[in-house]
Design an enzyme around this catalytic site. Structure first.
Site, PDB file in Angstrom:
ATOM      1  CG  HIS A 198      -1.982   1.035   1.171  1.00 56.04           C
ATOM      2  ND1 HIS A 198      -2.836   1.182   0.094  1.00 56.04           N
ATOM      3  CD2 HIS A 198      -2.327   2.006   2.063  1.00 56.04           C
ATOM      4  CE1 HIS A 198      -3.659   2.211   0.328  1.00 56.04           C
ATOM      5  NE2 HIS A 198      -3.371   2.724   1.507  1.00 56.04           N
TER       6      HIS A 198
ATOM      7  CD  GLU B 164       1.798  -1.811   3.157  1.00 59.27           C
ATOM      8  OE1 GLU B 164       1.502  -2.616   2.266  1.00 59.27           O
ATOM      9  OE2 GLU B 164       1.937  -0.579   2.947  1.00 59.27           O
TER      10      GLU B 164
END
Length: 415
Positions: free
Chosen positions: A305, A316
């Site tokens: 992402h 993340e």
């Protein structure tokens, strides 16, 4: 289910992006590490904090929609029609020969017709709200890209629109995959489109402190770099044709890759901030791997992402380490948002296309602009230059406002 799950393959791709107005130009520019971020031209930014965006460039919308229709169609829908047209042509589908009730559409947008909303609000305040465009509602509602695509190609199956902010594009592809795998449809056109580089759209993200205010395109969208300070908003669309494997084989379609697994979760935590420990994003990745019947060490590449916000990239990284364990050290993890900015509801669709091409070509696009390592983002992010490396399985991640997490896995087709 009472029936075997069907295999699902990708047979058509279409894109219009800040780094190319079709799939081959986009792919060539991503491989070359070209940056699509530049000063905003859609409106005057003189008194605005944010000066940069990733706009679609040198493109004539009348190549897709005639002048009359253009006045009645918001740009997000025009982008969607452009990407869908390329994907349909690429797939070689002949709709005369298809059972159209077995052909469906799931097409996402994060915000829909924001440009139209802004324009008609202004007009209403100036002239009175009974004088706004009669096309206002169908131009602005978010499902209209899906509706227009169905009308154009005569798809009579499921036609819907996922609205899960920045996870929407990936949810659209994943949900479409399930529709075919579980036997409800034979063909799905899926993807996402976004066109909100407008004063209202950019202003909204600016006051949230979500956007980068740098005026240097090379240091604006810098995922996983310690000096990252916000995302750069982008626009465009990505469309994919998914098909039942037997159906594709029967008509002699060219096949890019196979869709193997999909996982989706929700942080259920905060409207905009991701969970700091990344635990639910990790679960989405784990669910996708379980769905695909793959072990962490089998995944070669993740299209992250990777938004270039402080919280996202750190969270993340944690999520990937949680989901992959020791295998995380051998993963390639790049963010193509370093080149095309963040296309919001279209990003997952475009990044799914990038993942398909990565699998097809054994090439991993780079994370460009990387200069200052961050010890909290300690993955192999394929810095600054693309890498030729075997990619049997690629995962694409998307995380959206509202806590939406989605992961999808593509792999080489075993005949």
């Amino acid at each position: 289910m009472g029936q075997d799950k069907r295999r699902v393959v990708v047979t058509g791709l279409g894109a219009i992006t800040p780094v190319g107005n079709n799939v081959s130009d986009m792919w060539a520019n991503l491989k070359a590490g070209k940056c699509g971020i530049a000063p905003i031209t859609h409106y005057d930014t003189t008194d605005r904090k944010v000066k940069l965006a990733a706009e679609v460039k040198d493109w004539d919308p009348t190549t897709v929609v005639d002048k009359g229709a253009l006045r009645k169609t918001d740009m997000f829908t025009v982008f969607a029609l452009a990407a869908s047209k390329e994907a349909m042509e690429d797939s070689g589908l002949d709709m005369e020969k298809e059972d159209t009730s077995r052909c469906g559409i799931i097409f996402s947008s994060g915000i829909g017709g924001l440009g139209t909303i802004q324009q008609e609000c202004t007009r209403g305040l100036e002239k009175g709200f009974d004088r706004i465009s009669p096309h206002f509602v169908p131009m602005s509602i978010t499902n209209m890209a899906a509706g227009h695509i169905a009308i154009k190609y005569g798809f009579h199956g499921l036609c819907t629109c996922v609205v899960t902010a920045c996870a929407g594009g990936t949810n659209a592809v994943g949900d479409a995959f399930r529709q075919i795998r579980d036997g409800y449809q034979d063909v799905m056109l899926c993807g996402g489109a976004e066109a909100c580089i407008t004063e209202l759209g950019v202003g909204g993200f600016t006051v949230m402190h979500a956007l980068c205010t740098s005026e240097d395109p090379k240091r604006a969208s810098i995922p996983f770099d310690k000096e990252r300070s916000g995302f750069v908003i982008g626009e465009g669309s990505g469309a994919l044709i998914l098909e039942d494997y037997e159906h594709a084989k029967k008509r002699g379609a060219k096949i890019y890759c196979e869709v193997l697994g999909y996982g989706a979760t929700c942080d259920a935590n905060h409207v905009t901030a991701p969970l700091a420990d990344g635990s639910q994003a990790a679960k989405a990745m784990t669910f996708a791997m379980e769905d695909a019947n793959l072990k962490p060490e089998q995944i070669d590449y993740i299209n992250a992402h990777g938004t270039s916000t402080s919280l996202n990239d750190k969270g993340e990284t944690k999520a990937i380490r949680t989901a992959f364990g020791p295998a995380a050290d051998h993963l390639m993890v790049s963010s193509t948002k370093s080149m095309m900015g963040h296309l919001l509801g279209a990003s997952g669709a475009v990044e799914s296309i990038v993942s398909c091409l990565s699998v097809q070509n054994d090439i991993v696009p780079p994370t460009i602009g990387y200069q200052v390592p961050d010890e909290e983002c300690d993955l192999d992010i394929v810095p600054n230059e693309m890498r030729e490396s075997k990619v049997c399985y690629a995962m694409s991640n998307s995380l959206g406002f509202g806590g939406h997490n989605a992961s999808i896995i593509f792999g080489k087709v075993e005949q």
